[in-house]
Design a protein around this motif. Structure first.
Motif, PDB file in Angstrom:
ATOM      1  N   ALA A 115      42.857  30.227  38.855  1.00 46.05           N
ATOM      2  CA  ALA A 115      43.055  30.585  40.269  1.00 46.05           C
ATOM      3  C   ALA A 115      42.047  29.787  41.089  1.00 46.05           C
ATOM      4  O   ALA A 115      40.841  30.050  41.047  1.00 46.05           O
ATOM      5  CB  ALA A 115      42.855  32.076  40.477  1.00 46.05           C
ATOM      6  N   ILE A 116      42.547  28.780  41.787  1.00 43.87           N
ATOM      7  CA  ILE A 116      41.708  27.903  42.617  1.00 43.87           C
ATOM      8  C   ILE A 116      41.875  28.413  44.043  1.00 43.87           C
ATOM      9  O   ILE A 116      42.992  28.412  44.576  1.00 43.87           O
ATOM     10  CB  ILE A 116      42.201  26.432  42.556  1.00 43.87           C
ATOM     11  CG1 ILE A 116      42.566  25.990  41.144  1.00 43.87           C
ATOM     12  CG2 ILE A 116      41.229  25.480  43.251  1.00 43.87           C
ATOM     13  CD1 ILE A 116      41.449  25.927  40.177  1.00 43.87           C
ATOM     14  N   THR A 117      40.765  28.854  44.646  1.00 43.47           N
ATOM     15  CA  THR A 117      40.946  29.612  45.883  1.00 43.47           C
ATOM     16  C   THR A 117      40.183  29.088  47.099  1.00 43.47           C
ATOM     17  O   THR A 117      38.978  29.277  47.226  1.00 43.47           O
ATOM     18  CB  THR A 117      40.580  31.098  45.641  1.00 43.47           C
ATOM     19  OG1 THR A 117      39.197  31.201  45.298  1.00 43.47           O
ATOM     20  CG2 THR A 117      41.412  31.700  44.532  1.00 43.47           C
ATOM     21  N   PRO A 118      40.935  28.468  48.035  1.00 47.69           N
ATOM     22  CA  PRO A 118      40.388  28.265  49.377  1.00 47.69           C
ATOM     23  C   PRO A 118      40.503  29.591  50.140  1.00 47.69           C
ATOM     24  O   PRO A 118      40.813  30.618  49.535  1.00 47.69           O
ATOM     25  CB  PRO A 118      41.302  27.183  49.968  1.00 47.69           C
ATOM     26  CG  PRO A 118      42.535  27.180  49.139  1.00 47.69           C
ATOM     27  CD  PRO A 118      42.282  27.938  47.876  1.00 47.69           C
ATOM     28  N   GLY A 119      40.247  29.542  51.461  1.00 48.05           N
ATOM     29  CA  GLY A 119      40.273  30.808  52.210  1.00 48.05           C
ATOM     30  C   GLY A 119      38.968  31.546  52.003  1.00 48.05           C
ATOM     31  O   GLY A 119      38.933  32.763  51.837  1.00 48.05           O
ATOM     32  N   ILE A 120      37.871  30.800  52.022  1.00 41.55           N
ATOM     33  CA  ILE A 120      36.541  31.390  51.824  1.00 41.55           C
ATOM     34  C   ILE A 120      35.780  31.346  53.157  1.00 41.55           C
ATOM     35  O   ILE A 120      35.689  30.316  53.803  1.00 41.55           O
ATOM     36  CB  ILE A 120      35.743  30.582  50.760  1.00 41.55           C
ATOM     37  CG1 ILE A 120      36.475  30.604  49.404  1.00 41.55           C
ATOM     38  CG2 ILE A 120      34.304  31.098  50.648  1.00 41.55           C
ATOM     39  CD1 ILE A 120      36.530  31.943  48.719  1.00 41.55           C
ATOM     40  N   ARG A 121      35.231  32.481  53.522  1.00 42.20           N
ATOM     41  CA  ARG A 121      34.393  32.545  54.710  1.00 42.20           C
ATOM     42  C   ARG A 121      33.203  33.462  54.435  1.00 42.20           C
ATOM     43  O   ARG A 121      33.315  34.427  53.664  1.00 42.20           O
ATOM     44  CB  ARG A 121      35.171  33.112  55.921  1.00 42.20           C
ATOM     45  CG  ARG A 121      36.210  32.157  56.508  1.00 42.20           C
ATOM     46  CD  ARG A 121      35.557  30.939  57.140  1.00 42.20           C
ATOM     47  NE  ARG A 121      36.525  30.028  57.741  1.00 42.20           N
ATOM     48  CZ  ARG A 121      37.147  29.046  57.098  1.00 42.20           C
ATOM     49  NH1 ARG A 121      36.943  28.849  55.806  1.00 42.20           N
ATOM     50  NH2 ARG A 121      37.976  28.237  57.740  1.00 42.20           N
ATOM     51  N   ASP A 159      41.962  28.462  61.220  1.00 42.90           N
ATOM     52  CA  ASP A 159      43.404  28.584  60.972  1.00 42.90           C
ATOM     53  C   ASP A 159      43.734  29.352  59.685  1.00 42.90           C
ATOM     54  O   ASP A 159      44.899  29.420  59.282  1.00 42.90           O
ATOM     55  CB  ASP A 159      44.042  27.177  60.915  1.00 42.90           C
ATOM     56  CG  ASP A 159      43.283  26.220  60.000  1.00 42.90           C
ATOM     57  OD1 ASP A 159      42.216  26.605  59.458  1.00 42.90           O
ATOM     58  OD2 ASP A 159      43.741  25.082  59.820  1.00 42.90           O
ATOM     59  N   GLN A 160      42.733  29.897  59.027  1.00 41.42           N
ATOM     60  CA  GLN A 160      42.974  30.615  57.768  1.00 41.42           C
ATOM     61  C   GLN A 160      43.359  32.069  58.039  1.00 41.42           C
ATOM     62  O   GLN A 160      42.829  32.690  58.951  1.00 41.42           O
ATOM     63  CB  GLN A 160      41.699  30.588  56.901  1.00 41.42           C
ATOM     64  CG  GLN A 160      41.245  29.211  56.474  1.00 41.42           C
ATOM     65  CD  GLN A 160      42.091  28.624  55.352  1.00 41.42           C
ATOM     66  OE1 GLN A 160      43.164  29.135  55.025  1.00 41.42           O
ATOM     67  NE2 GLN A 160      41.612  27.544  54.765  1.00 41.42           N
ATOM     68  N   LYS A 161      44.274  32.610  57.222  1.00 40.16           N
ATOM     69  CA  LYS A 161      44.691  34.006  57.410  1.00 40.16           C
ATOM     70  C   LYS A 161      44.240  34.897  56.252  1.00 40.16           C
ATOM     71  O   LYS A 161      43.830  36.020  56.454  1.00 40.16           O
ATOM     72  CB  LYS A 161      46.220  34.093  57.526  1.00 40.16           C
ATOM     73  CG  LYS A 161      46.809  33.365  58.715  1.00 40.16           C
ATOM     74  CD  LYS A 161      46.701  34.193  59.979  1.00 40.16           C
ATOM     75  CE  LYS A 161      47.142  33.444  61.221  1.00 40.16           C
ATOM     76  NZ  LYS A 161      48.455  32.824  61.144  1.00 40.16           N
ATOM     77  N   ARG A 162      44.352  34.388  55.032  1.00 41.15           N
ATOM     78  CA  ARG A 162      44.036  35.226  53.863  1.00 41.15           C
ATOM     79  C   ARG A 162      42.663  34.799  53.331  1.00 41.15           C
ATOM     80  O   ARG A 162      42.565  33.913  52.494  1.00 41.15           O
ATOM     81  CB  ARG A 162      45.145  35.124  52.802  1.00 41.15           C
ATOM     82  CG  ARG A 162      46.519  35.386  53.395  1.00 41.15           C
ATOM     83  CD  ARG A 162      47.638  35.650  52.401  1.00 41.15           C
ATOM     84  NE  ARG A 162      47.629  34.890  51.184  1.00 41.15           N
ATOM     85  CZ  ARG A 162      48.150  33.665  51.047  1.00 41.15           C
ATOM     86  NH1 ARG A 162      48.714  33.043  52.074  1.00 41.15           N
ATOM     87  NH2 ARG A 162      48.107  33.050  49.882  1.00 41.15           N
ATOM     88  N   VAL A 163      41.613  35.421  53.860  1.00 39.25           N
ATOM     89  CA  VAL A 163      40.245  34.984  53.533  1.00 39.25           C
ATOM     90  C   VAL A 163      39.405  36.107  52.923  1.00 39.25           C
ATOM     91  O   VAL A 163      39.656  37.288  53.171  1.00 39.25           O
ATOM     92  CB  VAL A 163      39.494  34.448  54.775  1.00 39.25           C
ATOM     93  CG1 VAL A 163      40.186  33.250  55.367  1.00 39.25           C
ATOM     94  CG2 VAL A 163      39.311  35.520  55.813  1.00 39.25           C
ATOM     95  N   THR A 164      38.403  35.694  52.157  1.00 40.47           N
ATOM     96  CA  THR A 164      37.373  36.630  51.676  1.00 40.47           C
ATOM     97  C   THR A 164      36.053  35.881  51.553  1.00 40.47           C
ATOM     98  O   THR A 164      36.011  34.659  51.707  1.00 40.47           O
ATOM     99  CB  THR A 164      37.668  37.192  50.262  1.00 40.47           C
ATOM    100  OG1 THR A 164      37.736  36.099  49.360  1.00 40.47           O
ATOM    101  CG2 THR A 164      38.929  37.989  50.196  1.00 40.47           C
ATOM    102  N   THR A 165      35.008  36.619  51.229  1.00 41.63           N
ATOM    103  CA  THR A 165      33.683  36.023  51.014  1.00 41.63           C
ATOM    104  C   THR A 165      33.597  35.483  49.577  1.00 41.63           C
ATOM    105  O   THR A 165      34.373  35.908  48.704  1.00 41.63           O
ATOM    106  CB  THR A 165      32.597  37.100  51.184  1.00 41.63           C
ATOM    107  OG1 THR A 165      32.840  38.124  50.213  1.00 41.63           O
ATOM    108  CG2 THR A 165      32.604  37.686  52.573  1.00 41.63           C
ATOM    109  N   PRO A 166      32.619  34.611  49.307  1.00 42.07           N
ATOM    110  CA  PRO A 166      32.410  34.142  47.928  1.00 42.07           C
ATOM    111  C   PRO A 166      32.136  35.311  46.963  1.00 42.07           C
ATOM    112  O   PRO A 166      32.589  35.290  45.821  1.00 42.07           O
ATOM    113  CB  PRO A 166      31.190  33.229  48.037  1.00 42.07           C
ATOM    114  CG  PRO A 166      31.143  32.793  49.464  1.00 42.07           C
ATOM    115  CD  PRO A 166      31.716  33.912  50.262  1.00 42.07           C
TER     116      PRO A 166
END
Ligand SMILES: O=c1ccn([C@@H]2O[C@H](COP(=O)(O)O)[C@@H](O)[C@H]2O)c(=O)[nH]1
Length: 229
Positions: free
Chosen positions: A173-179, A187-194
């Protein structure tokens, strides 16, 4: 092997190398996407590889199988470590992508994009006319990618757990959407923290603007490594 991949969304190689000067004694894994590749071409990849950077070439191929196979063969010759295509191209297209890499003996991990992290449930239903819930489409695309012989998928960290439950722990599981906490989502919608990405089982996190637009990119990168690994 877990890692933090830096998304190098820069206009040209001068900007990239200015950014890399913040990392004098590190060789972070770099994601080179359409913006840089279309301006600098394969020579940049060859240079970065010769300097010791692991490379994720993020061009998200999506075309008929024959075209994708030939394109993958050309890209596979660049000795990148990870490369991708869109799962929406179907199983035959993903198999062709794999064959293209195999034909040139590339060892790159081949990853399929499921649903872009910039898409939410509403857009999925109203714009793309996909009636199934987000998670169901993502698991379905991931299973297709596995059938096609791929190594994993790009998804949001929110879906890492269901990817591993449905496709196995070794399927990546390679996951962008990191904040970071309270950071702008852009422009990201599906985000989480590291930290949450780690808890949910992401194998790699892909981080762009949180690092590249920071005043101290090395500090943010090291903090993310410490949190995620
Ligand atoms: O679903 C996807 C697929 C790829 N990306 C890429 O990841 C980075 C994220 O950058 P941030 O600045 O951290 O938002 C970017 O290069 C995208 O092309 C993605 O975000 N979502």
């Amino acid at each position: 092997m877990k890692n933090v991949i830096i998304a190098c969304d820069f206009e040209n190689k001068q900007e990239l190398y200015t950014f890399l000067s913040h990392f004098p004694s590190y060789k972070p894994m770099l994601k080179i996407g359409m913006e840089l590749f279309y301006s600098e071409g394969p020579d940049l990849i060859i240079a970065l590889k010769s300097e010791g950077y692991p490379i994720f070439l993020d061009l998200k191929l999506h075309d008929i199988p024959n075209t994708v196979q030939k394109a993958m063969s050309n890209l596979g010759k660049l000795d990148v470590d990870m490369i991708n295509c869109h799962a929406a191209g179907g199983i035959k297209m993903m198999q062709a992508a794999k064959k293209g890499l195999n034909d040139v003996h590339s060892k790159a991990l081949l990853i399929a994009v499921t649903q872009l992290t910039s898409i939410d449930e509403t857009e999925l239903r109203q714009e793309l006319l996909i009636e199934k819930p987000m998670n169901e489409t993502i698991v379905h695309y991931a299973k297709n990618a596995k059938i096609a012989g791929l190594d994993g998928v790009v998804c949001s960290p929110l879906e890492s757990k269901i990817i591993h439950e449905s496709c196995g722990e070794n399927f990546l599981a390679i996951t962008p959407g990191i904040r970071l906490e309270e950071e702008q989502q852009h422009d990201q919608k599906r985000v989480t923290t590291p930290a949450l990405a780690k808890t949910l089982g992401s194998d790699y996190i892909v981080v762009g603007r949180s690092i590249t637009q920071s005043k101290d990119p090395l500090k943010v990168y090291l903090k993310m490594m410490e949190t995620f690994l």
